[in-house]
Design an enzyme around this catalytic site. Sequence first.
Site, PDB file in Angstrom:
ATOM      1  N   PHE A 114       0.862  -1.190   0.000  1.00 46.31           N
ATOM      2  CA  PHE A 114       0.000   0.000   0.000  1.00 46.31           C
ATOM      3  C   PHE A 114       0.903   1.247   0.000  1.00 46.31           C
ATOM      4  O   PHE A 114       1.846   1.312   0.789  1.00 46.31           O
ATOM      5  CB  PHE A 114      -0.890  -0.010   1.245  1.00 46.31           C
ATOM      6  CG  PHE A 114      -1.963   1.022   1.212  1.00 46.31           C
ATOM      7  CD1 PHE A 114      -3.102   0.839   0.444  1.00 46.31           C
ATOM      8  CD2 PHE A 114      -1.841   2.189   1.942  1.00 46.31           C
ATOM      9  CE1 PHE A 114      -4.107   1.803   0.413  1.00 46.31           C
ATOM     10  CE2 PHE A 114      -2.839   3.162   1.911  1.00 46.31           C
ATOM     11  CZ  PHE A 114      -3.972   2.963   1.144  1.00 46.31           C
ATOM     12  N   ASP A 185       2.141  -5.891   7.867  1.00 46.80           N
ATOM     13  CA  ASP A 185       0.954  -5.033   7.841  1.00 46.80           C
ATOM     14  C   ASP A 185      -0.247  -5.962   7.618  1.00 46.80           C
ATOM     15  O   ASP A 185      -0.336  -6.642   6.584  1.00 46.80           O
ATOM     16  CB  ASP A 185       1.095  -3.997   6.716  1.00 46.80           C
ATOM     17  CG  ASP A 185      -0.085  -3.032   6.661  1.00 46.80           C
ATOM     18  OD1 ASP A 185      -1.182  -3.399   7.134  1.00 46.80           O
ATOM     19  OD2 ASP A 185       0.076  -1.927   6.119  1.00 46.80           O
ATOM     20  N   TYR A 210     -10.815  -0.400  10.781  1.00 50.71           N
ATOM     21  CA  TYR A 210     -12.055   0.057  10.128  1.00 50.71           C
ATOM     22  C   TYR A 210     -12.455  -0.833   8.958  1.00 50.71           C
ATOM     23  O   TYR A 210     -13.495  -0.623   8.354  1.00 50.71           O
ATOM     24  CB  TYR A 210     -11.929   1.522   9.664  1.00 50.71           C
ATOM     25  CG  TYR A 210     -10.614   1.856   9.001  1.00 50.71           C
ATOM     26  CD1 TYR A 210     -10.330   1.444   7.713  1.00 50.71           C
ATOM     27  CD2 TYR A 210      -9.649   2.584   9.693  1.00 50.71           C
ATOM     28  CE1 TYR A 210      -9.127   1.731   7.126  1.00 50.71           C
ATOM     29  CE2 TYR A 210      -8.428   2.881   9.113  1.00 50.71           C
ATOM     30  CZ  TYR A 210      -8.160   2.452   7.825  1.00 50.71           C
ATOM     31  OH  TYR A 210      -6.954   2.735   7.247  1.00 50.71           O
ATOM     32  N   LYS A 211     -11.608  -1.826   8.617  1.00 53.27           N
ATOM     33  CA  LYS A 211     -11.975  -2.729   7.522  1.00 53.27           C
ATOM     34  C   LYS A 211     -12.721  -3.935   8.109  1.00 53.27           C
ATOM     35  O   LYS A 211     -13.858  -3.806   8.521  1.00 53.27           O
ATOM     36  CB  LYS A 211     -10.709  -3.159   6.769  1.00 53.27           C
ATOM     37  CG  LYS A 211      -9.933  -2.001   6.153  1.00 53.27           C
ATOM     38  CD  LYS A 211      -8.721  -2.513   5.397  1.00 53.27           C
ATOM     39  CE  LYS A 211      -7.778  -1.397   4.998  1.00 53.27           C
ATOM     40  NZ  LYS A 211      -8.301  -0.505   3.972  1.00 53.27           N
ATOM     41  N   ARG A 357     -12.875  -4.195  -7.028  1.00 55.20           N
ATOM     42  CA  ARG A 357     -12.591  -4.969  -5.805  1.00 55.20           C
ATOM     43  C   ARG A 357     -13.889  -5.362  -5.110  1.00 55.20           C
ATOM     44  O   ARG A 357     -14.786  -4.534  -4.935  1.00 55.20           O
ATOM     45  CB  ARG A 357     -11.846  -4.087  -4.783  1.00 55.20           C
ATOM     46  CG  ARG A 357     -10.411  -3.964  -4.966  1.00 55.20           C
ATOM     47  CD  ARG A 357      -9.715  -3.522  -3.686  1.00 55.20           C
ATOM     48  NE  ARG A 357     -10.340  -2.446  -2.921  1.00 55.20           N
ATOM     49  CZ  ARG A 357      -9.806  -1.929  -1.819  1.00 55.20           C
ATOM     50  NH1 ARG A 357      -8.676  -2.413  -1.341  1.00 55.20           N
ATOM     51  NH2 ARG A 357     -10.398  -0.943  -1.165  1.00 55.20           N
TER      52      ARG A 357
HETATM   53  C1  PLP Z   1      -2.195  -2.038   3.694  1.00 54.90           C
HETATM   54  C2  PLP Z   1      -2.500  -0.660   4.213  1.00 54.90           C
HETATM   55  N1  PLP Z   1      -1.546   0.009   4.890  1.00 54.90           N
HETATM   56  C3  PLP Z   1      -1.767   1.260   5.350  1.00 54.90           C
HETATM   57  C4  PLP Z   1      -2.968   1.901   5.161  1.00 54.90           C
HETATM   58  C5  PLP Z   1      -3.152   3.305   5.661  1.00 54.90           C
HETATM   59  O1  PLP Z   1      -3.933   3.314   6.805  1.00 54.90           O
HETATM   60  P1  PLP Z   1      -4.344   4.664   7.571  1.00 54.90           P
HETATM   61  O2  PLP Z   1      -5.101   5.516   6.609  1.00 54.90           O
HETATM   62  O3  PLP Z   1      -5.214   4.194   8.695  1.00 54.90           O
HETATM   63  O4  PLP Z   1      -3.110   5.333   8.051  1.00 54.90           O
HETATM   64  C6  PLP Z   1      -3.987   1.232   4.468  1.00 54.90           C
HETATM   65  C7  PLP Z   1      -5.302   1.881   4.246  1.00 54.90           C
HETATM   66  O5  PLP Z   1      -6.191   1.382   3.647  1.00 54.90           O
HETATM   67  C8  PLP Z   1      -3.745  -0.077   3.984  1.00 54.90           C
HETATM   68  O6  PLP Z   1      -4.674  -0.751   3.289  1.00 54.90           O
END
Ligand code: PLP
Length: 398
Positions: A114, A185, A210-211, A357
């Site tokens: 990400f 992660d 939140y997912k 998705r």
């Molecule tokens: C794999 C991954 N890492 C990091 C993040 C970023 O998270 P945040 O916006 O809570 O900092 C996300 C957000 O969807 C994510 O999917």
Amino acid sequence: MTTDFKATKAQFAIPDGIIYLDGNSLGPLPRAAAARVARTVEAEWGAMLITGWNKAGWMDQPARIGDRIGRLIGAAPGTVVMGDTLSIKVYQALASAIEMNPGRKVILSDTGNFPSDLYMADGLVRTLGHGYALKTVAPEEVLDAIDETVAVTLITEVDYRTGRRHDMAAITARAHEKGALTIWDLAHSAGALPVDLAGVGADFAVGCTYKYLNSGPGGPAFIYVAPKHADAARPALSGWLGHESPFAFDLDYRPGRGIERMRVGTPPVLQLAALEAAMDVWDGVNMDDLRARSLSLTDRFIAGVEAGCPDLRLATPRDHERRGSQVSFRHPDGYAIMQALIAQGVIGDFRAPDILRFGFTPLFIDEDEVDRAVDILSRIMATRGWDRPEFRTRAKVT
Ligand SMILES: Cc1ncc(COP(=O)(O)O)c(C=O)c1O
């Protein structure tokens, strides 16, 4: 199967007529959350005022909820704590880990990660200077790229676009063999599939709530530190609530014991109240049952879409071992197709450049909804129902 998925489904308030295939992006509202947040607002904040920190247990919330998440990710009690956003927790874990491996300068990640994880790593190496570097390789090259230069790996287990899943045990073992630390992660893993952090020997892990954990928009993140590192890792973001004795107000920072040191500042009490209600849904959920059901729902969706929509190309690995709990298809007009679907009550999302998705959360999705979603998508594709100007205008959030 011991888990009653009809009972878990009944615990979510999903609007009539909606098939919600986006719990991998923002989980739906658990019915109990609204009342729980209202109680925290009125009976705690309203009635107790500042005494709520002690009387209502607000100060212990981050560790208490961390333990409940720990059960889902193979982490022992006392090894997970809540706070901040996932991007911040990525930074904190990285800064801590890199210091624990002096003499090595490389953070290894992959191009499927990400972007925020890569941005945070890039920001950290710029701050550190002195030859620190972020190295990214293709996802399939991660294992071979782990060598004696790597201080720490920063890998997202399940790819946010394709749903491809890394082999956490193999990567962790290789990293340790080469003297590197691991940060996992779990944004698309926690609540999506069984994770065994202690079993694979992961050093650090981070994730959002939140997912698949349904804490609501802006819900806080979690961080895990393996017990063997917990009293040695310097938390890097050394805020007062990670101090050994915050209310001594010492001028010198002394890290708290174990995972408590990874706390930074004041916890988001209202969001944590929503999350605490959301975690109640997980009581009685067996993670192996969840995985079996997730795979059967995703297999059913893949088979249906491939039969009904020949123009969509599967982007998710078919192999059960190699995928998470989402299914993605590619199409050059993916954005417009997704908007047409949403207009008909089937909510998924779109990720550039061409990914549709669909998240499958067995807690609230059943076979009938999978079949109806397939029918609606097939009809839209067969009639080119997506080919309308209003479906092509990109919104801010896709
Ligand atoms: C794999 C991954 N890492 C990091 C993040 C970023 O998270 P945040 O916006 O809570 O900092 C996300 C957000 O969807 C994510 O999917």
